[in-house]
Design a protein around this motif. Structure first.
Motif, PDB file in Angstrom:
ATOM      1  N   LEU A  84     -10.080   2.903  29.212  1.00 40.72           N
ATOM      2  CA  LEU A  84     -10.917   2.381  30.291  1.00 40.72           C
ATOM      3  C   LEU A  84     -10.613   3.088  31.600  1.00 40.72           C
ATOM      4  CD1 LEU A  84     -12.854   0.141  31.442  1.00 40.72           C
ATOM      5  CD2 LEU A  84     -10.795  -1.227  31.818  1.00 40.72           C
ATOM      6  N   LEU A  85      -9.340   3.317  31.875  1.00 33.70           N
ATOM      7  CA  LEU A  85      -8.942   3.980  33.117  1.00 33.70           C
ATOM      8  C   LEU A  85      -9.419   5.426  33.150  1.00 33.70           C
ATOM      9  CD1 LEU A  85      -7.361   4.027  35.765  1.00 33.70           C
ATOM     10  CD2 LEU A  85      -5.283   4.484  34.438  1.00 33.70           C
ATOM     11  N   ILE A  86      -9.390   6.091  32.006  1.00 32.26           N
ATOM     12  CA  ILE A  86      -9.831   7.492  31.957  1.00 32.26           C
ATOM     13  C   ILE A  86     -11.351   7.588  32.021  1.00 32.26           C
ATOM     14  CG2 ILE A  86      -9.906   9.568  30.497  1.00 32.26           C
ATOM     15  CD1 ILE A  86      -7.141   8.684  29.451  1.00 32.26           C
ATOM     16  N   GLY A  87     -12.032   6.757  31.229  1.00 29.79           N
ATOM     17  CA  GLY A  87     -13.493   6.803  31.215  1.00 29.79           C
ATOM     18  C   GLY A  87     -14.011   7.913  30.334  1.00 29.79           C
ATOM     19  N   ARG A  88     -15.287   7.864  30.054  1.00 29.16           N
ATOM     20  CA  ARG A  88     -15.911   8.866  29.179  1.00 29.16           C
ATOM     21  C   ARG A  88     -15.875  10.235  29.842  1.00 29.16           C
ATOM     22  NH1 ARG A  88     -21.287   7.515  25.930  1.00 29.16           N
ATOM     23  NH2 ARG A  88     -19.728   6.052  25.111  1.00 29.16           N
ATOM     24  N   GLY A  89     -15.258  11.191  29.149  1.00 29.90           N
ATOM     25  CA  GLY A  89     -15.166  12.541  29.690  1.00 29.90           C
ATOM     26  C   GLY A  89     -14.330  12.629  30.950  1.00 29.90           C
ATOM     27  N   GLY A  90     -13.489  11.593  31.219  1.00 30.75           N
ATOM     28  CA  GLY A  90     -12.661  11.606  32.422  1.00 30.75           C
ATOM     29  C   GLY A  90     -13.377  11.154  33.669  1.00 30.75           C
ATOM     30  N   GLU A  91     -14.604  10.611  33.532  1.00 28.16           N
ATOM     31  CA  GLU A  91     -15.401  10.303  34.716  1.00 28.16           C
ATOM     32  C   GLU A  91     -14.775   9.210  35.587  1.00 28.16           C
ATOM     33  OE1 GLU A  91     -19.228   9.116  33.379  1.00 28.16           O
ATOM     34  OE2 GLU A  91     -18.537   7.317  32.336  1.00 28.16           O
ATOM     35  N   THR A  92     -14.115   8.218  34.962  1.00 31.56           N
ATOM     36  CA  THR A  92     -13.555   7.125  35.765  1.00 31.56           C
ATOM     37  C   THR A  92     -12.335   7.573  36.553  1.00 31.56           C
ATOM     38  OG1 THR A  92     -14.350   5.501  34.155  1.00 31.56           O
ATOM     39  CG2 THR A  92     -12.645   4.778  35.682  1.00 31.56           C
ATOM     40  N   ILE A  93     -11.395   8.266  35.899  1.00 26.56           N
ATOM     41  CA  ILE A  93     -10.203   8.698  36.624  1.00 26.56           C
ATOM     42  C   ILE A  93     -10.555   9.750  37.670  1.00 26.56           C
ATOM     43  CG2 ILE A  93      -9.478  10.561  35.072  1.00 26.56           C
ATOM     44  CD1 ILE A  93      -6.600   9.506  35.439  1.00 26.56           C
ATOM     45  N   ASN A  94     -11.564  10.572  37.388  1.00 27.64           N
ATOM     46  CA  ASN A  94     -12.018  11.531  38.400  1.00 27.64           C
ATOM     47  C   ASN A  94     -12.585  10.802  39.608  1.00 27.64           C
ATOM     48  OD1 ASN A  94     -11.340  14.041  37.339  1.00 27.64           O
ATOM     49  ND2 ASN A  94     -13.200  14.185  36.119  1.00 27.64           N
ATOM     50  N   ARG A  95     -13.371   9.749  39.357  1.00 23.85           N
ATOM     51  CA  ARG A  95     -13.951   8.990  40.472  1.00 23.85           C
ATOM     52  C   ARG A  95     -12.855   8.299  41.282  1.00 23.85           C
ATOM     53  NH1 ARG A  95     -14.866   3.825  40.674  1.00 23.85           N
ATOM     54  NH2 ARG A  95     -14.875   3.535  38.414  1.00 23.85           N
ATOM     55  N   LEU A  96     -11.865   7.725  40.591  1.00 25.12           N
ATOM     56  CA  LEU A  96     -10.767   7.067  41.298  1.00 25.12           C
ATOM     57  C   LEU A  96      -9.999   8.050  42.178  1.00 25.12           C
ATOM     58  CD1 LEU A  96      -9.433   4.861  38.361  1.00 25.12           C
ATOM     59  CD2 LEU A  96     -10.502   4.006  40.460  1.00 25.12           C
ATOM     60  N   GLN A  97      -9.771   9.241  41.661  1.00 23.06           N
ATOM     61  CA  GLN A  97      -9.074  10.261  42.451  1.00 23.06           C
ATOM     62  C   GLN A  97      -9.925  10.727  43.625  1.00 23.06           C
ATOM     63  OE1 GLN A  97      -6.047  12.701  39.740  1.00 23.06           O
ATOM     64  NE2 GLN A  97      -8.121  12.904  38.985  1.00 23.06           N
ATOM     65  N   ARG A  98     -11.206  10.906  43.360  1.00 24.94           N
ATOM     66  CA  ARG A  98     -12.106  11.354  44.427  1.00 24.94           C
ATOM     67  C   ARG A  98     -12.219  10.308  45.539  1.00 24.94           C
ATOM     68  NH1 ARG A  98     -16.093  12.063  41.481  1.00 24.94           N
ATOM     69  NH2 ARG A  98     -17.169  10.091  41.842  1.00 24.94           N
ATOM     70  N   ASP A  99     -12.380   9.043  45.160  1.00 27.93           N
ATOM     71  CA  ASP A  99     -12.563   7.988  46.151  1.00 27.93           C
ATOM     72  C   ASP A  99     -11.295   7.721  46.953  1.00 27.93           C
ATOM     73  OD1 ASP A  99     -15.116   7.770  45.223  1.00 27.93           O
ATOM     74  OD2 ASP A  99     -14.819   5.895  44.139  1.00 27.93           O
ATOM     75  N   SER A 100     -10.139   7.821  46.308  1.00 26.84           N
ATOM     76  CA  SER A 100      -8.880   7.504  46.993  1.00 26.84           C
ATOM     77  C   SER A 100      -8.219   8.720  47.616  1.00 26.84           C
ATOM     78  CB  SER A 100      -7.906   6.851  46.012  1.00 26.84           C
ATOM     79  OG  SER A 100      -7.490   7.779  45.012  1.00 26.84           O
ATOM     80  N   GLY A 101      -8.522   9.903  47.104  1.00 32.84           N
ATOM     81  CA  GLY A 101      -7.852  11.112  47.571  1.00 32.84           C
ATOM     82  C   GLY A 101      -6.465  11.277  46.994  1.00 32.84           C
ATOM     83  N   CYS A 102      -6.102  10.472  45.986  1.00 27.66           N
ATOM     84  CA  CYS A 102      -4.777  10.539  45.368  1.00 27.66           C
ATOM     85  C   CYS A 102      -4.825  11.296  44.048  1.00 27.66           C
ATOM     86  CB  CYS A 102      -4.251   9.128  45.101  1.00 27.66           C
ATOM     87  SG  CYS A 102      -3.817   8.198  46.580  1.00 27.66           S
ATOM     88  N   ARG A 103      -3.654  11.685  43.609  1.00 28.28           N
ATOM     89  CA  ARG A 103      -3.488  12.215  42.266  1.00 28.28           C
ATOM     90  C   ARG A 103      -3.036  11.073  41.367  1.00 28.28           C
ATOM     91  NH1 ARG A 103       1.189  16.497  40.353  1.00 28.28           N
ATOM     92  NH2 ARG A 103       0.558  16.701  38.188  1.00 28.28           N
ATOM     93  N   ILE A 104      -3.695  10.890  40.244  1.00 31.20           N
ATOM     94  CA  ILE A 104      -3.372   9.803  39.323  1.00 31.20           C
ATOM     95  C   ILE A 104      -2.990  10.411  37.978  1.00 31.20           C
ATOM     96  CG2 ILE A 104      -4.206   7.708  38.201  1.00 31.20           C
ATOM     97  CD1 ILE A 104      -6.217   7.417  40.503  1.00 31.20           C
ATOM     98  N   THR A 105      -1.742  10.189  37.572  1.00 30.25           N
ATOM     99  CA  THR A 105      -1.226  10.765  36.336  1.00 30.25           C
ATOM    100  C   THR A 105      -0.865   9.667  35.352  1.00 30.25           C
ATOM    101  OG1 THR A 105      -0.271  12.585  37.612  1.00 30.25           O
ATOM    102  CG2 THR A 105       0.482  12.333  35.345  1.00 30.25           C
ATOM    103  N   ILE A 106      -1.338   9.794  34.117  1.00 34.30           N
ATOM    104  CA  ILE A 106      -1.037   8.826  33.067  1.00 34.30           C
ATOM    105  C   ILE A 106       0.065   9.394  32.185  1.00 34.30           C
ATOM    106  CG2 ILE A 106      -1.974   7.510  31.128  1.00 34.30           C
ATOM    107  CD1 ILE A 106      -4.734   7.870  32.421  1.00 34.30           C
ATOM    108  N   ALA A 107       1.117   8.604  31.955  1.00 28.47           N
ATOM    109  CA  ALA A 107       2.242   9.066  31.139  1.00 28.47           C
ATOM    110  C   ALA A 107       1.772   9.444  29.744  1.00 28.47           C
ATOM    111  CB  ALA A 107       3.309   7.979  31.053  1.00 28.47           C
ATOM    112  N   ARG A 108       2.435  10.434  29.163  1.00 23.28           N
ATOM    113  CA  ARG A 108       2.065  10.900  27.828  1.00 23.28           C
ATOM    114  C   ARG A 108       2.252   9.808  26.782  1.00 23.28           C
ATOM    115  NH1 ARG A 108       1.385  15.836  25.799  1.00 23.28           N
ATOM    116  NH2 ARG A 108       2.152  16.784  27.720  1.00 23.28           N
ATOM    117  N   GLU A 109       3.329   9.036  26.871  1.00 18.10           N
ATOM    118  CA  GLU A 109       3.611   7.987  25.897  1.00 18.10           C
ATOM    119  C   GLU A 109       4.157   6.764  26.628  1.00 18.10           C
ATOM    120  OE1 GLU A 109       6.389   9.565  23.159  1.00 18.10           O
ATOM    121  OE2 GLU A 109       4.965  10.933  22.193  1.00 18.10           O
ATOM    122  N   PRO A 110       4.011   5.569  26.043  1.00 15.52           N
ATOM    123  CA  PRO A 110       4.638   4.391  26.640  1.00 15.52           C
ATOM    124  C   PRO A 110       6.147   4.466  26.489  1.00 15.52           C
ATOM    125  CG  PRO A 110       3.679   3.825  24.527  1.00 15.52           C
ATOM    126  CD  PRO A 110       3.256   5.240  24.822  1.00 15.52           C
TER     127      PRO A 110
END
Length: 256
Positions: A159-185
């Motif tokens: 859900l956070l990533i979104g289809r094709g990365g669209e959600t995480i790209n939007r979150l980064q664009r809107d906030s101006g931050c870098r958002i990194t998801i850990a490779r594994e829990p």
């Protein structure tokens, strides 16, 4: 734009956009773009941030160049009068043969090509920041910038990533931050660590946006979605090489 960036990375990794040493051995491998129009061979051979091309070169000891029509988005193709192809160059027959086998195993084997694509997508989903080159609005500000970690349930990473990365790209664009998801829990944790980097005020904005996204999904405050009756859950184990297939491109499979 993405293909132009990929082509520039390809030229840099292969040793520049210029010629191949005259004393080096060479092998040309035609890419079957007409036979397999659904496969993006250019992006596949280069890989995320040039990782696949770099791996091919390091493991074979040969140079791998992408040449011919369609090798660059801006029309400045190397050898534009020739069909799209891979040029393998090496200083020994052994390295040339090894590099040729590795490239042919991708471009002449569509099943291997599709498996490689799934693996590349899995790496993007599990450990690579989508939009890091600026597509998501983030610009590198150095290693000393503020950062903060939050936890997102493993079940909601797609859900956070979104289809094709669209959600995480939007979150980064809107906030101006870098958002990194850990490779594994972390061992035994049902959550995935998400690192947010940027100015403190923008980190707060990103956290609020992610919180709102999660609440909307759960039907919590501000979401208004009917959660319905409790859902029955069951855990199953799957082989590591099938994780990308389960997640799908940009999380689209788990979302559906």
């Amino acid at each position: 734009a993405a293909l132009a960036i990929a082509a520039r990375i390809s030229a840099q990794l292969a040793g520049g956009g210029g010629g191949v040493g005259g004393s080096r051995l060479q092998k040309k491998i035609i890419i079957p773009v007409n036979e397999y129009p659904d496969i993006n061979f250019l992006g596949l051979l280069i890989g995320p941030r040039g990782s696949t091309q770099k791996d091919l070169q390091e493991r074979s000891g040969a140079r791998v160049y992408i040449r011919g029509r369609g090798s660059s988005k801006d029309g400045n193709d190397e050898a534009p009068d020739e069909p799209l192809h891979v040029l393998v160059s090496a200083d020994s027959q052994e390295k040339l043969d090894r590099g040729t086998r590795m490239v042919e195993d991708i471009v002449l084997n569509p099943e291997n090509a599709r498996r490689l694509k799934q693996e590349q997508l899995r790496l993007l989903v599990e450990g690579v920041t989508i939009g890091e080159t600026g597509e998501g609005g983030y610009r590198d500000r150095g290693r000393d910038e503020p950062r903060e970690e939050i936890k997102v349930p493993n079940t909601e990473v797609g859900l956070l990533i979104g289809r094709g990365g669209e959600t995480i790209n939007r979150l980064q664009r809107d906030s101006g931050c870098r958002i990194t998801i850990a490779r594994e829990p972390r061992p035994g944790s049902p959550n995935r660590v998400v690192t947010i980097s940027g100015p403190e005020s923008q980190i707060a904005r990103a956290k609020d946006d992610i919180k709102q996204l999660m609440e909307n999904r759960r039907g919590g405050p501000g979401g208004g979605r009917d959660r319905g009756p409790p859902m029955e859950r069951k855990s199953i184990n799957i082989p590591g090489h099938m994780v990308g297939m389960v997640i799908g491109k940009g999380g689209e499979t788990v979302e559906t």
